[in-house]
Scaffold this motif. Sequence first.
Motif, short mmCIF file in Angstrom:
data_model
loop_
_atom_site.label_atom_id
_atom_site.label_comp_id
_atom_site.label_asym_id
_atom_site.label_seq_id
_atom_site.Cartn_x
_atom_site.Cartn_y
_atom_site.Cartn_z
N ALA A 94 -5.36 -1.64 7.88
CA ALA A 94 -5.15 -0.23 7.57
C ALA A 94 -3.68 0.13 7.71
CB ALA A 94 -6.00 0.65 8.49
N ASN A 95 -3.03 -0.41 8.72
CA ASN A 95 -1.61 -0.16 8.95
C ASN A 95 -0.77 -0.69 7.81
OD1 ASN A 95 0.37 0.94 10.78
ND2 ASN A 95 1.01 -1.17 11.20
N MET A 96 -1.14 -1.88 7.31
CA MET A 96 -0.43 -2.47 6.17
C MET A 96 -0.68 -1.66 4.91
SD MET A 96 -1.21 -6.50 6.92
CE MET A 96 -0.48 -7.02 5.36
N TYR A 97 -1.93 -1.21 4.73
CA TYR A 97 -2.31 -0.44 3.54
C TYR A 97 -1.51 0.86 3.43
CZ TYR A 97 -5.43 1.98 0.23
OH TYR A 97 -5.93 2.65 -0.85
N TYR A 98 -1.32 1.51 4.56
CA TYR A 98 -0.59 2.78 4.57
C TYR A 98 0.89 2.63 4.90
CZ TYR A 98 -5.00 5.26 4.14
OH TYR A 98 -6.22 5.75 3.67
#
Length: 261
Positions: free
Chosen positions: A256-260
Amino acid sequence: MLGSEIMNPLVSIVCITYNHEKYIRDAIESFLMQETDFPFEIIIHDDASTDNTAEIIREYKKKYPNIIKPIYQKVNQFSKGVKGNIRTTKFISPLIQGKYVATCEGDDYWIDKKKLQKQVDFLENNEEYIACLHRVKVVDIEGNFTGEYLEPKEFGSRDYTINDIIKGGFMHVSSRMYHSRFYKERYPEWVNISHHGDNSTALLLTLEGKVYFLEETMSARRIGVENSIMTNFRTKFNKEQLIDHYINSIDTVIMANMYYN
């Protein structure tokens, strides 16, 4: 509003159930008791129950043919790996007509007749918000209050953010109402790979827009239900399964951190 008034539902109630013959009536009755000034529909997905759950749903479908929309699986999809958001996209999303989706699993139930109305009123009057949730009381399998509530660490009606999730907050399925586009859209892979769909959905909603917490207690979560995921987690999972669960939770947050970014 029931019956023929379901032509254009404002809210789609989504209920996922499997082998809930002891509880599904409580869930369905709590949906039907809702007092609203708008029509709503009830979509119930039965994942090939081996008890009388499907028969009970058919009974209600016959009584409320215009409001209850069942999905009866012939083969259990969860056992085939079709679960969570993948199941939603494949089977449930095509039936959604409402502007908003309210969720509740077949072994939980709502306790406030105005729950839907209160949440719709908030979202309609505060268009910058994409979702709202509320306090949930915890009950045993007989429906007796345990003395526990599911609520953010910091109580009171207010914005609910990713910080609440990090602090161990909750967004229980029975409390959620959100814009249906977030139910219909194909979820990012980090949501789909999560073992705990509730947490990944909570992350998604708080990262995608504004979410509001209503301090009123409007639903009940039933604990101790035989073979539920959380019951198995507490009583049957071995050390390796527990470790795998927590590693998956970490992986979900990293993705999720990479996605955002």
